[in-house]
Scaffold this motif. Structure first.
Motif, PDB file in Angstrom:
ATOM      1  N   LEU A  27       0.817  -1.202   0.000  1.00 13.77           N
ATOM      2  CA  LEU A  27       0.000   0.000   0.000  1.00 13.77           C
ATOM      3  C   LEU A  27       0.854   1.256   0.000  1.00 13.77           C
ATOM      4  CD1 LEU A  27      -2.814   1.274   0.184  1.00 13.77           C
ATOM      5  CD2 LEU A  27      -2.679   1.031   2.653  1.00 13.77           C
ATOM      6  N   GLU A  28       1.911   1.281   0.813  1.00 12.55           N
ATOM      7  CA  GLU A  28       2.754   2.472   0.898  1.00 12.55           C
ATOM      8  C   GLU A  28       3.372   2.816  -0.453  1.00 12.55           C
ATOM      9  OE1 GLU A  28       3.172  -0.243   2.911  1.00 12.55           O
ATOM     10  OE2 GLU A  28       2.280   0.556   4.741  1.00 12.55           O
ATOM     11  N   GLU A  29       3.821   1.796  -1.175  1.00 15.73           N
ATOM     12  CA  GLU A  29       4.420   2.018  -2.490  1.00 15.73           C
ATOM     13  C   GLU A  29       3.384   2.516  -3.484  1.00 15.73           C
ATOM     14  OE1 GLU A  29       6.735  -0.414  -6.016  1.00 15.73           O
ATOM     15  OE2 GLU A  29       6.441  -1.377  -4.083  1.00 15.73           O
ATOM     16  N   THR A  30       2.202   1.948  -3.418  1.00 16.02           N
ATOM     17  CA  THR A  30       1.128   2.364  -4.321  1.00 16.02           C
ATOM     18  C   THR A  30       0.757   3.818  -4.081  1.00 16.02           C
ATOM     19  OG1 THR A  30       0.272   0.117  -4.302  1.00 16.02           O
ATOM     20  CG2 THR A  30      -1.197   1.815  -5.106  1.00 16.02           C
ATOM     21  N   VAL A  31       0.573   4.171  -2.820  1.00 16.54           N
ATOM     22  CA  VAL A  31       0.217   5.550  -2.478  1.00 16.54           C
ATOM     23  C   VAL A  31       1.333   6.500  -2.901  1.00 16.54           C
ATOM     24  CG1 VAL A  31      -0.235   7.133  -0.557  1.00 16.54           C
ATOM     25  CG2 VAL A  31      -1.362   4.906  -0.641  1.00 16.54           C
ATOM     26  N   ALA A  32       2.579   6.091  -2.708  1.00 10.00           N
ATOM     27  CA  ALA A  32       3.703   6.941  -3.116  1.00 10.00           C
ATOM     28  C   ALA A  32       3.699   7.168  -4.619  1.00 10.00           C
ATOM     29  CB  ALA A  32       5.022   6.313  -2.675  1.00 10.00           C
ATOM     30  N   ARG A  33       3.391   6.130  -5.384  1.00  7.07           N
ATOM     31  CA  ARG A  33       3.380   6.271  -6.846  1.00  7.07           C
ATOM     32  C   ARG A  33       2.241   7.152  -7.326  1.00  7.07           C
ATOM     33  NH1 ARG A  33       4.974   0.590  -9.703  1.00  7.07           N
ATOM     34  NH2 ARG A  33       7.041   0.436  -8.811  1.00  7.07           N
ATOM     35  N   PHE A  34       1.057   6.957  -6.782  1.00  4.89           N
ATOM     36  CA  PHE A  34      -0.095   7.715  -7.254  1.00  4.89           C
ATOM     37  C   PHE A  34      -0.249   9.062  -6.566  1.00  4.89           C
ATOM     38  CE2 PHE A  34      -1.403   3.455  -8.563  1.00  4.89           C
ATOM     39  CZ  PHE A  34      -1.762   3.724  -9.872  1.00  4.89           C
ATOM     40  N   GLY A  35       0.304   9.185  -5.369  1.00 10.51           N
ATOM     41  CA  GLY A  35       0.134  10.405  -4.597  1.00 10.51           C
ATOM     42  C   GLY A  35       0.734  11.637  -5.224  1.00 10.51           C
ATOM     43  N   SER A  36       1.729  11.461  -6.078  1.00 11.07           N
ATOM     44  CA  SER A  36       2.370  12.606  -6.708  1.00 11.07           C
ATOM     45  C   SER A  36       1.724  12.989  -8.038  1.00 11.07           C
ATOM     46  CB  SER A  36       3.853  12.311  -6.938  1.00 11.07           C
ATOM     47  OG  SER A  36       3.998  11.219  -7.841  1.00 11.07           O
ATOM     48  N   GLU A  37       0.738  12.215  -8.467  1.00 21.31           N
ATOM     49  CA  GLU A  37       0.074  12.499  -9.744  1.00 21.31           C
ATOM     50  C   GLU A  37      -1.286  13.141  -9.534  1.00 21.31           C
ATOM     51  OE1 GLU A  37      -0.147   9.356 -12.514  1.00 21.31           O
ATOM     52  OE2 GLU A  37       1.916   8.729 -12.192  1.00 21.31           O
ATOM     53  N   LYS A  38      -1.654  14.003 -10.459  1.00 19.90           N
ATOM     54  CA  LYS A  38      -2.985  14.596 -10.436  1.00 19.90           C
ATOM     55  C   LYS A  38      -3.997  13.570 -10.922  1.00 19.90           C
ATOM     56  CE  LYS A  38      -1.559  19.321 -11.200  1.00 19.90           C
ATOM     57  NZ  LYS A  38      -1.702  20.517 -12.035  1.00 19.90           N
ATOM     58  N   LEU A  39      -5.202  13.654 -10.379  1.00 20.69           N
ATOM     59  CA  LEU A  39      -6.285  12.813 -10.868  1.00 20.69           C
ATOM     60  C   LEU A  39      -6.705  13.287 -12.248  1.00 20.69           C
ATOM     61  CD1 LEU A  39      -8.497  12.586  -7.652  1.00 20.69           C
ATOM     62  CD2 LEU A  39      -6.944  10.847  -8.561  1.00 20.69           C
ATOM     63  N   LEU A  40      -7.265  12.397 -13.036  1.00 19.30           N
ATOM     64  CA  LEU A  40      -7.759  12.767 -14.359  1.00 19.30           C
ATOM     65  C   LEU A  40      -8.968  13.680 -14.268  1.00 19.30           C
ATOM     66  CD1 LEU A  40      -7.554   9.291 -16.144  1.00 19.30           C
ATOM     67  CD2 LEU A  40      -5.968  11.212 -16.354  1.00 19.30           C
ATOM     68  N   PHE A  41      -9.751  13.513 -13.197  1.00 18.22           N
ATOM     69  CA  PHE A  41     -10.959  14.308 -12.952  1.00 18.22           C
ATOM     70  C   PHE A  41     -11.331  14.124 -11.486  1.00 18.22           C
ATOM     71  CE2 PHE A  41     -11.909  10.261 -14.988  1.00 18.22           C
ATOM     72  CZ  PHE A  41     -12.663   9.618 -14.007  1.00 18.22           C
ATOM     73  N   ALA A  42     -12.205  14.952 -10.992  1.00 19.77           N
ATOM     74  CA  ALA A  42     -12.647  14.829  -9.599  1.00 19.77           C
ATOM     75  C   ALA A  42     -13.407  13.520  -9.426  1.00 19.77           C
ATOM     76  CB  ALA A  42     -13.540  16.007  -9.233  1.00 19.77           C
ATOM     77  N   PRO A  43     -13.134  12.780  -8.359  1.00 23.74           N
ATOM     78  CA  PRO A  43     -13.835  11.511  -8.139  1.00 23.74           C
ATOM     79  C   PRO A  43     -15.347  11.686  -8.207  1.00 23.74           C
ATOM     80  CG  PRO A  43     -12.030  11.720  -6.590  1.00 23.74           C
ATOM     81  CD  PRO A  43     -12.137  13.034  -7.308  1.00 23.74           C
ATOM     82  N   GLY A  44     -15.963  10.802  -8.974  1.00 23.55           N
ATOM     83  CA  GLY A  44     -17.407  10.831  -9.140  1.00 23.55           C
ATOM     84  C   GLY A  44     -17.899  11.643 -10.320  1.00 23.55           C
ATOM     85  N   ASP A  45     -17.035  12.479 -10.919  1.00 23.08           N
ATOM     86  CA  ASP A  45     -17.461  13.342 -12.026  1.00 23.08           C
ATOM     87  C   ASP A  45     -17.634  12.608 -13.346  1.00 23.08           C
ATOM     88  OD1 ASP A  45     -17.596  15.556 -10.427  1.00 23.08           O
ATOM     89  OD2 ASP A  45     -15.907  16.607 -11.361  1.00 23.08           O
ATOM     90  N   ARG A  46     -16.781  11.637 -13.616  1.00 17.82           N
ATOM     91  CA  ARG A  46     -16.797  10.908 -14.896  1.00 17.82           C
ATOM     92  C   ARG A  46     -16.379   9.477 -14.618  1.00 17.82           C
ATOM     93  NH1 ARG A  46     -12.330  13.985 -18.009  1.00 17.82           N
ATOM     94  NH2 ARG A  46     -11.973  11.841 -18.630  1.00 17.82           N
ATOM     95  N   SER A  47     -16.208   8.738 -15.697  1.00 14.99           N
ATOM     96  CA  SER A  47     -15.624   7.411 -15.554  1.00 14.99           C
ATOM     97  C   SER A  47     -14.530   7.230 -16.589  1.00 14.99           C
ATOM     98  CB  SER A  47     -16.684   6.310 -15.688  1.00 14.99           C
ATOM     99  OG  SER A  47     -17.059   6.133 -17.014  1.00 14.99           O
ATOM    100  N   ALA A  48     -13.502   6.509 -16.197  1.00  9.75           N
ATOM    101  CA  ALA A  48     -12.399   6.162 -17.088  1.00  9.75           C
ATOM    102  C   ALA A  48     -11.792   4.882 -16.540  1.00  9.75           C
ATOM    103  CB  ALA A  48     -11.354   7.274 -17.135  1.00  9.75           C
TER     104      ALA A  48
END
Length: 72
Positions: A27-48
């Motif tokens: 989990l720590e590695e996953t959070v570290a990898r994704f934590g520095s990236e912006k989301l594609l959109f606000a959660p719940g706004d769209r689907s991808a």
């Protein structure tokens, strides 16, 4: 939202992917990898489509359950 592909997290194989490759074991590695990236959109706004949401949740289950995902 992660399981229904509404979380805004991008998929592992996007063409612009340069930092997320291979298996993510903790989990720590996953959070570290994704934590520095912006989301594609606000959660719940769209689907991808994003299998990364399943990785995040699988790692969280391992952390809480104290066992490898497949043993849970």
């Amino acid at each position: 939202q992660l399981l229904s592909h509404h979380g805004g997290v991008r998929h592992f194989t996007d063409d612009d992917d340069t930092s997320i490759r291979g298996e993510v074991a903790r989990l720590e590695e996953t959070v570290a990898r994704f934590g520095s990236e912006k989301l594609l959109f606000a959660p719940g706004d769209r689907s991808a489509y994003s299998s990364a949401g399943y990785v995040v949740l699988g790692c969280a289950l391992e952390s809480v359950g104290g066992l490898p995902y497949f043993d849970l």
